[in-house]
Design a protein around this motif. Sequence first.
Motif: not given
Length: 252
Positions: A145-150, A140-141
């Motif tokens: 981080q990686t899907a924050s834009g989505e 989830m961390q």
Amino acid sequence: MSTVALGFTLLFVLITILVSIRQKLGLEKDILIGSVRSAVQLLLVGYILQYVFDTEKIALIALILTAMITVAAWNAGKRAAGLNGIRRRIFMAVAVTELLTMGLLVGLSIIEAKAQYIIPISGIIIGNGMLVSGLFLNQMQREVQTASGEIETLLALGANAKQAIQASVKRALKSSMIPTIDGMKTIGLVQLPGMMTGMIVAGASPIEAVRYQILIVFSLTSSAAISGILLSVMSYRLWFTEDLRLRRTSSK
């Protein structure tokens, strides 16, 4: 195993220390501390369990299980220490998983309602719940981080917290369960599991040992699913602030 034979196992520790010195890894202190702590902790647990097995007091069994779940929750909670209340949620998820799994095992007379069976099998279930919880939080961390834009785009479009983070939760949940499922596929081929090996060494029939190991494998599969799903349901809202902004944390 005699005390003398047990003492000879220190050779394995010595070999590890020599390798660390030879390769200049600097792990000698950690190896010594780890060796002493593991031996002391296991001996202490052994004497406690011997007393509990002899007395069969329900209060003591409950106390030991509660302590195990507490330690598991505390350790897994390090993966997302910035989330307030995450350890409490892990405790609840693992506790419910333990109650459901052990309730079925005892209620269906799969195992006897004795400390001799309940505590060791509970330890395996709780330990797996801790592993799944830690893996879920780790993933989830990364997802945050990686899907924050989505996630933030979905929030901007009017999605609620559950809708915005649902895809990330599913990916994290799937990732946390993969080790347990992969273990099922290779068990008995890559290695003989600990419980099965211990029973065989202790003189039990290999067939009887296999039966107990199958019990453990199937129990671990369901407990992994239950603990992972419960934790995801109880914790997804923690990744957002009160005003629905994405919260970013770091593991310790």
